[in-house]
Each structure stands twice: as C-alpha cells, then as structure tokens.
Write a protein that holds these residues in place. Structure first.
Motif, PDB file in Angstrom:
ATOM      1  N   ALA A   4      -3.048  -2.122  -2.644  1.00 20.31           N
ATOM      2  CA  ALA A   4      -2.170  -1.134  -3.281  1.00 20.31           C
ATOM      3  C   ALA A   4      -0.879  -1.793  -3.747  1.00 20.31           C
ATOM      4  O   ALA A   4      -0.399  -1.526  -4.854  1.00 20.31           O
ATOM      5  CB  ALA A   4      -1.872   0.001  -2.307  1.00 20.31           C
ATOM      6  N   ILE A  61      -0.972   7.992  -1.334  1.00 15.33           N
ATOM      7  CA  ILE A  61      -2.128   7.230  -1.810  1.00 15.33           C
ATOM      8  C   ILE A  61      -2.803   7.954  -2.968  1.00 15.33           C
ATOM      9  O   ILE A  61      -3.302   7.345  -3.911  1.00 15.33           O
ATOM     10  CB  ILE A  61      -3.135   7.017  -0.658  1.00 15.33           C
ATOM     11  CG1 ILE A  61      -2.556   6.001   0.351  1.00 15.33           C
ATOM     12  CG2 ILE A  61      -4.461   6.486  -1.181  1.00 15.33           C
ATOM     13  CD1 ILE A  61      -2.348   4.615  -0.197  1.00 15.33           C
ATOM     14  N   ILE A  82       1.513   4.475   1.053  1.00 23.90           N
ATOM     15  CA  ILE A  82       1.309   3.111   1.553  1.00 23.90           C
ATOM     16  C   ILE A  82       2.198   2.922   2.784  1.00 23.90           C
ATOM     17  O   ILE A  82       3.420   3.021   2.699  1.00 23.90           O
ATOM     18  CB  ILE A  82       1.673   2.078   0.479  1.00 23.90           C
ATOM     19  CG1 ILE A  82       0.847   2.304  -0.785  1.00 23.90           C
ATOM     20  CG2 ILE A  82       1.460   0.659   0.994  1.00 23.90           C
ATOM     21  CD1 ILE A  82       1.312   1.482  -1.972  1.00 23.90           C
ATOM     22  N   PRO A 118      -3.460  -1.565   2.151  1.00 22.59           N
ATOM     23  CA  PRO A 118      -2.092  -1.596   1.619  1.00 22.59           C
ATOM     24  C   PRO A 118      -1.790  -2.846   0.812  1.00 22.59           C
ATOM     25  O   PRO A 118      -0.943  -2.827  -0.078  1.00 22.59           O
ATOM     26  CB  PRO A 118      -1.225  -1.527   2.887  1.00 22.59           C
ATOM     27  CG  PRO A 118      -2.107  -2.000   3.993  1.00 22.59           C
ATOM     28  CD  PRO A 118      -3.492  -1.554   3.619  1.00 22.59           C
ATOM     29  N   ALA A 136       6.686  -0.278  -1.600  1.00 20.46           N
ATOM     30  CA  ALA A 136       5.444  -0.879  -1.108  1.00 20.46           C
ATOM     31  C   ALA A 136       5.740  -2.108  -0.258  1.00 20.46           C
ATOM     32  O   ALA A 136       5.069  -2.355   0.757  1.00 20.46           O
ATOM     33  CB  ALA A 136       4.548  -1.253  -2.291  1.00 20.46           C
TER      34      ALA A 136
END
Length: 549
Positions: free
Chosen positions: A89, A30, A423, A86, A135
């Motif tokens: 992100a 992160i 993540i 998340p 991700a």
C-alpha cells in the motif's frame, strides 16, 4: 512558436493543479486505497502511449514501467490480499506521488508529447504527499507495536513471511524523509540507514545521490544528541563532495559542541545528555502503552483466576425467537464482563453495510474540535460513516438483534457507526463513556451504558481490540460481536473498560458499533447505589457451561 521555457512552465502548472485538486487522507482507509489500482492502470497506459511516441526517449522510463507492470500484475492477481500488505500500500502511494512526479519531469525534457503524461484524469483518485507521510508513519507504528525489524520490512517480510517484493533504496529514503519531517529522528535514522544499505550508484532508477542519504543520517544523529556521529557523517559527505554547501558550517558547529562537552567533563562537571524534544508522558501512560503493545501482539493471557471461570453458552432468553435460533455466547472476562456473540451478522448483511457506508466515509476524529465536534486526529486512523435504522430493513434488523442479544432497549441508542481502518489503522486507548475531561454538554439520553462492536472482516495480522487494565485481547472474527457495559449500576463510568484498537498489520479491518444509552433502560437495567455487580446481564441466569473457552 512557444518557447521551451514556456512549455515547461505550462506543464509544471498542470502538474501542480493535479495535486491542488486532489483530496488527501487516502491512507486512512484501505477501502480508499483500492481505487488507486485503477489510477495505477491509467498511468501505465499513459506511459505506454508516451514511449510509443518517443521510442528513443530515456531508457529510464522503460525500466520504471517494467517495474510498475510487475507490481501491477501482482496486485491484479488478488487486489484485497495485495493491498492488505502495508508495504504494498505504501509503495503504491509512492508510485503515484513521488515517482509519478519524476516521470512527468522526465517527459517534459525536450519532447512535444509530454502532455500525454502531464494530463490530469478527472475521473480518477490520486494520492497526495500527506498520504505518503501518513503511510510512512503507519509503517513505523507497525514496526514499534509488533517489534518488526526495519531490514525485514524493507525486504517485504512481515513476521518472517515474505508478502511483497523488496523495497528500493528510494522507497526507504521516502519513508525516512517523511519521518524526519515530523521530527521522528530515531525511526528516520533507521530507514535512512537501510536506504543507504540498498543504495547503488548503478541503479538508474535512483532519484538521489549518496550524499542525500548521508545528510539525513548526519542530521538525525545530531538531533538525537549523538554529535560525534553527526560529525563523522558530515566529514564523509565533504570527502565525497567538497562543494557541499552546509559542510563547513555544520562541521564547525559539531566540533564546538564536542569540545565544550569534553571541557566540562575534564572539569568534573555533570554534562546533561542532549535529547530530542518529545511529548512528555507520565509513568501511567508509558505503562499503559507498553501493556497495549504486548496485548496487540497477543503475548498476554487473562489471569488463571479469571480464565478458569470463563464459560460458553447458548443465549435463549430476551426474545422468543432465540428459542429457535439461540446465539452462541462466550465470556472472555468477568467483572467487568466482556462477552463475544458469535455468528450474529451474515455475509450478506456485512456486504450491504459496507456498500452503503463507503460513499459516506469521512475521516475519523475525536471530540477535540470546536464545541466538541469531531476533529481529525493522529490518534485515530480510519474512516467512519453513520447508518440509520430507517434507511433499510437490514440496518433495522441489526439493531433489533442488538436488543435481542443484550436485553437492552434501542430507543435511545446511537445510529450504527461503520469504520474501515487504514494503513496501520488504530485507535488509542479510550473510554466509550464520557469522562469529566471530555463531557462538554449534557446528553438528555444519558451516558453510553453499553457498547456492541461488530467485526465485519477477519484480519490476517493485528487489529485486535485490547483492554489494557484487564490484560485482555479480542481478535477480529468476521460475523462476531463484542459486548460490554461501560457504566457501573450507580451510573459511574467503569474505568476497567478502557480499550483500544491495535494497528492493522496485514489485512483490512471493518467494524461497526452500536452505542446504547441509559435512557429507556430504567425497567430493564435500573440504576442502583451499587458500584459493581456480578454478571453483565443481571436478568439472565448464570452461564451454563457447554464448553470451556
């Protein structure tokens, strides 16, 4: 004067050079995602300048910019909290990969100002497509571990709480596509179905046609063994686009498979169900995996026969200073003993360790590389750095505190390992001691006799340390440290200490750990023929109950 084709070629080469120079693995920590906020701001500035020069150019760009600005304002209001989600992100990484690619393509159509957006900012961090895939896999890991609904996730919901703006059809499509490419057809199908639900032909920001969504849905059904559904979706595609290239061939193949299956059933033959290829795991692994997920959700409690004996106390032994500043000590399990020491790392120490470690971060690995060297692995998502005692009085002070807490010598202990999980960051179940399978070379300092794990951040949701064989979950508490012995008194590894780090659902998880080795403990914790013992700190008196857990 340069031709239009040559100009486009030059712009394309500039764009390709951007991604070839970028380093991947942003998604693994992160702390590495946070610099993308600055990159995001610079891209906004580029698009603003471009639109000012070409006011009549493509209204789609303005609509994209409006969306990005809204998201950026939300991020700037509270960057750590924004990136702790998340979904946010993932969206940020998508904006700076797939969406940025689309913007640059649009800017190159008939305009001499395309170089404004096509340029590369050498001082900024850019994600690459590997980060987008990582991700996407992380979101699926969170979904499966915490039993999250795909539709809820796409609407920005985490366990019933709205934490972000809803994802677009294109966002869901990119997740589904990334999962399809790593052969996770079950989750790809779920995300593509959600993408299709959100799809609207009137959405000018959509980069895909409806048949693009349907194609992935049809193929996912096929690889999952549902040929009839694959045929149904392919026929729908052909209805919408009779020129669909793969339509006739796929329909013929699906019809043949269905006909052969029906013929076998009429003859009374047993038809084996077609299933996608997947790793083969034994029953023990599957059982551990299910327990792991339950523990990550905090749904399993320590048995009453153990919990009734758990106590809290003040630790005053091991060092005279502890008489003046005793350490709060809590037993979470007995035999093997798992202890949490509370308030043993200050905020100033934590900030210093984070700042020192971050520039040195490298992707976390496991001992699967050549000669046992750490190699990047999908089984551990995070970044690590090592800090030596001699570097700073702060690091040395933390090591001394470990000695005070445990009563063990730090002479042969490893350097302080600092970890920031990315993540959906996690670490699968493992032992800290060396097993016969991974013991590659004898360590003159002996095996890891004990582990001290400092929690350097609170985690809003997820991120627990779990012990599947004990049914124990330890959730992060900033400033606290977990402690357990990895070896029996005989020196044999304690199989009950197998543990794992759960995926971070929301938040940024920072930890640091100190691994203590056998050598130099000869007079503090001598080896015996005993296989097990009562009490983790034999030299200490029995716990004095000051409050029940």
């Amino acid at each position: 004067m340069l031709s239009f084709e040559f100009t486009c070629l030059m712009c394309f080469c500039m764009w390709m050079s951007l991604f070839s120079r970028s380093e991947a693995e942003v998604f693994t920590a992160i702390s590495d995602v946070e610099p993308l906020i600055e990159t995001h701001q610079r891209i906004i500035n580029d698009v603003n300048e471009y639109i000012a020069a070409e006011e009549t150019r493509l209204s789609t760009l303005k609509k994209r910019l409006k969306l990005y600005k809204e998201e950026h304002e939300m991020a700037m209001a509270d960057i750590p909290n924004y990136l702790a989600n998340p979904i946010n992100a993932f969206t940020l990484i998508k904006r700076l990969t797939k969406d940025l690619e689309k913007i640059r393509q649009l800017s190159q159509i008939g305009t001499e100002n395309s170089n404004i957006i096509a340029k590369t900012h050498e001082d900024l961090k850019y994600p690459v497509l590997e980060d987008l895939t990582g991700a996407a896999e992380a979101l699926t890991r969170l979904q499966e571990t915490y039993e999250l609904n795909v539709q809820d996730l796409s609407e920005g919901l985490l366990n019933g709480v709205v934490y972000s703006k809803p994802m677009s059809a294109g966002d869901c499509f990119e997740i589904g596509k990334a999962l399809y490419e790593v052969q996770d057809y079950t989750n790809s199908l779920a995300w593509m179905t959600e993408a299709l639900r959100k799809y609207s032909e009137k959405d000018e920001l959509s980069d895909y046609r409806v048949i693009d969504y349907m194609e992935y849905i049809a193929l996912s059904h096929y690889y999952l063994g549902d040929t009839k559904s694959a045929l149904h979706w392919t026929e729908r595609i052909v209805e919408l686009d009779p020129e669909y290239q793969h339509g006739p061939g796929n329909i013929k193949l699906y019809q043949k498979i269905i006909a052969e299956k029906e013929a076998k059933e009429l003859n009374g033959e047993v038809v084996e169900k077609q299933t996608p290829k997947s790793p083969v795991f034994d029953d023990e692994y599957e059982k551990e995996l299910q327990i792991y997920k339950v523990l990550c959700r905090g749904e399993l409690q320590v048995p009453g026969v153990i919990s009734r004996r758990l106590k809290c106390r003040y630790l005053t032994e091991n060092h005279p200073f502890l008489k003046l500043a005793p350490i709060k000590m809590e037993y979470l399990y007995l035999q093997p003993d798992v202890i949490v020491f509370h308030d043993v790392m200050s905020d100033d120490e934590i900030d210093f360790i984070k700042a020192t470690a971050q520039p040195r971060f490298q992707r976390a690995g496991t001992k699967s590389g050549e000669n046992g060297a750490p190699a990047p692995s999908k089984y551990r998502i995070g970044k690590v750095a090592w800090l030596e005692d001699r570097e700073s009085p702060v690091i040395a002070r933390v090591s001394q505190r470990v000695a005070d807490m445990t009563g063990l010598s730090m002479v042969t202990a490893e350097d302080l390992q600092v970890v920031n999980y990315g993540i959906g960051g996690y670490y699968v179940a493992h032992y800290d001691f060396s097993t016969k399978q991974d013991f590659i070379e004898y360590d003159p300092n002996g095996d890891r006799i004990a582990t001290v794990l400092f929690y350097m951040s609170d985690v809003a949701q997820g991120g627990a340390t779990v012990f599947p064989k004990l049914g124990l979950s330890v959730f992060p508490e900033k400033g606290a440290a977990a402690f357990w012995l990895n070896l029996h008194p005989s020196g044999e590894g304690d199989l009950a200490t197998r543990h794992a780090a759960c995926p971070v659902l929301r938040g940024s998880k920072w930890v640091s750990n100190k691994w203590i080795h056998e050598r130099s403990q000869e007079f503090l914790k001598p080896c015996t023929l005993e296989y097990q013992e009562e009490g983790i700190l034999r030299k200490l008196p029995k716990p004095i109950p000051t409050s029940h857990r």
